[in-house]
Design an enzyme around this catalytic site. Structure first.
Site, PDB file in Angstrom:
ATOM      1  CB  ALA A  60      -5.852 -28.656 -34.048  1.00 46.01           C
ATOM      2  CB  THR A 101      -7.505 -24.605 -41.591  1.00 47.16           C
ATOM      3  OG1 THR A 101      -6.759 -24.844 -42.788  1.00 47.16           O
ATOM      4  CG2 THR A 101      -8.642 -25.618 -41.547  1.00 47.16           C
ATOM      5  CG  ASP A 102      -5.808 -22.584 -45.991  1.00 46.64           C
ATOM      6  OD1 ASP A 102      -5.302 -22.807 -44.867  1.00 46.64           O
ATOM      7  OD2 ASP A 102      -5.350 -23.072 -47.034  1.00 46.64           O
ATOM      8  CE1 TYR A 126      -6.060 -29.493 -39.471  1.00 44.86           C
ATOM      9  CE2 TYR A 126      -5.953 -28.408 -41.607  1.00 44.86           C
ATOM     10  CZ  TYR A 126      -5.812 -28.368 -40.229  1.00 44.86           C
ATOM     11  OH  TYR A 126      -5.436 -27.196 -39.619  1.00 44.86           O
ATOM     12  CE  LYS A 130      -8.748 -26.631 -36.958  1.00 43.28           C
ATOM     13  NZ  LYS A 130      -8.434 -26.525 -35.504  1.00 43.28           N
ATOM     14  CD1 TRP A 151      -0.629 -22.019 -46.685  1.00 43.67           C
ATOM     15  CD2 TRP A 151       0.939 -20.820 -47.724  1.00 43.67           C
ATOM     16  NE1 TRP A 151      -0.855 -22.126 -48.032  1.00 43.67           N
ATOM     17  CE2 TRP A 151       0.094 -21.398 -48.705  1.00 43.67           C
ATOM     18  CE3 TRP A 151       1.992 -20.007 -48.155  1.00 43.67           C
ATOM     19  CZ2 TRP A 151       0.276 -21.205 -50.072  1.00 43.67           C
ATOM     20  CZ3 TRP A 151       2.163 -19.807 -49.513  1.00 43.67           C
ATOM     21  CH2 TRP A 151       1.328 -20.420 -50.461  1.00 43.67           C
TER      22      TRP A 151
END
Length: 283
Positions: A60, A101-102, A126, A130, A151
Site C-alpha cells: 500500500a 484502515t481506521d 490516504y 484505501k 496504529w
C-alpha cells in the site's frame, strides 16, 4: 496452502511470510520489483504463474501526509492496484485478504466504529484511496476479508515506537498529542490472525487491533518509555500543536466483537505486545 503475499518488504508482509512458514505453509512473497500492482498485466501474470490458492495483499501507499500532494499515484497504488489483484482473484476463484484502515471513517465522536458502519467522509487522501480499494474488493469478490487495522508497528519498518525511542535518546521532555484515541496493532500478532483467516472461510469485514483498552498517543508514549526504562517527561498537547498536511482522526476506536462471533481469537494486549516488541528489537 500456498499464498501470494504482496508488500513483503513492509512490516506486515514480512511477518505474514514468517507466520506462513512457521505453520508449514508456502508463502510466495513479492514487492514492487517482482510485481508492480499498478500494472494489470504484471499482476495477472505473476499471480497465475505462482499457482497460489489465496492472496494476502499487504502492499500500500501509507505515507499519509505525502499522499495529499500525490493523489494520483496514491490512488493508483491503493485503489487501482487493489482492483487489479481482485480481478485476478475473481478469475481464479481464490480468496483475498485486503488490509484497510481506521482512516476510512471521519474520525468523529467516541463510539467505536463497527466493521459494517457506512463509510461517509474519509478525512484525507490516504483514507479515501484505501476505501476505494475496499470497494474494488467488494465489487469483484465474494471470498474476501477486509481487515481494518490502526496504529501499526512491526520489526520491519518505521513506526511510532521507534520514533519515540530515538527522540528519547536526545530529549528529556517530549510533547505528544492526547486527543487522538485508538489502539495499536503489532504486525506479529496480526499475522497470526491472518493465517487463521486463511484457514477458515468466515469472509467479510473485520476490525483488528491489539486488546488492552483505548488510549491516546500520549498514553502510548508514556508506556513506551516506562517499559524501555527511559526517563523522559511526556507532556500532553492537542493536535493543533502539530498541524499536519493530512487531517488525523480523533476517534480511531475499532469494535472487534465480530472476531468472537466468527470464532477468531483476539490479539493479546498492546501492553504485552509492546513488551515483546521491545525485546524483539533488542531495546
Amino acid at each position: 496452502m500456498r499464498a501470494l503475499v504482496t508488500g513483503v518488504k513492509g512490516q506486515l508482509g514480512h511477518d505474514v511470510m514468517n507466520e506462513l512458514a512457521k505453520r508449514g505453509y508456502e508463502g510466495v512473497g513479492v514487492d514492487v520489483e517482482e510485481m508492480d500492482i499498478t500494472d494489470a498485466a504484471a499482476v495477472d501474470r505473476v499471480i497465475k504463474e505462482s499457482h497460489v490458492d489465496s492472496v494476502v495483499h499487504c502492499a500500500a501507499w501509507t505515507a499519509v501526509d505525502s499522499a495529499e500532494d500525490n493523489v494520483e499515484i496514491c490512488r493508483k497504488v491503493n485503489a487501482l492496484g487493489t482492483e487489479n489483484i481482485a480481478k485476478v482473484c475473481k478469475e481464479l476463484d481464490i480468496p483475498m485478504i485486503y488490509f484497510s484502515t481506521d482512516y476510512v471513517f471521519d474520525g468523529q465522536g467516541t463510539r467505536p466504529w463497527e466493521p459494517d458502519d457506512p463509510v461517509v467522509e474519509p478525512l484525507n487522501v490516504y483514507g479515501l484511496t484505501k476505501y476505494e480499494g475496499e470497494q474494488a474488493v467488494e465489487k469483484y469478490l465474494d471470498k474476501y476479508y477486509i481487515v481494518r487495522i490502526a496504529w501499526v508497528f512491526g520489526v520491519n519498518g518505521k513506526n511510532f515506537i521507534k520514533t519515540m525511542l530515538n527522540l528519547g535518546k536526545t530529549h528529556d521532555t517530549l510533547t505528544v498529542v492526547n486527543d487522538q484515541v485508538g489502539t495499536p496493532t503489532y504486525t506479529y500478532d496480526l499475522s497470526r490472525l491472518v493465517v487463521d483467516m486463511l484457514e477458515k472461510e468466515e469472509y467479510g469485514k473485520y476490525h483488528v487491533t491489539n486488546e488492552g483498552g483505548y488510549i491516546s498517543w500520549y498514553d502510548f508514549a508514556k508506556e513506551i518509555f516506562r517499559q524501555a526504562g527511559m526517563d523522559v517527561n511526556v507532556v500532553p498537547v492537542s493536535s493543533d500543536a502539530y498541524p499536519a498536511k493530512a487531517k488525523r482522526p480523533a476517534n480511531s476506536r475499532l469494535e472487534k466483537k465480530k472476531l468472537d462471533e466468527h470464532g477468531f481469537d483476539r490479539l493479546p494486549t498492546w501492553q504485552d505486545a509492546l513488551a515483546r516488541y521491545l525485546k524483539e528489537i533488542e531495546y
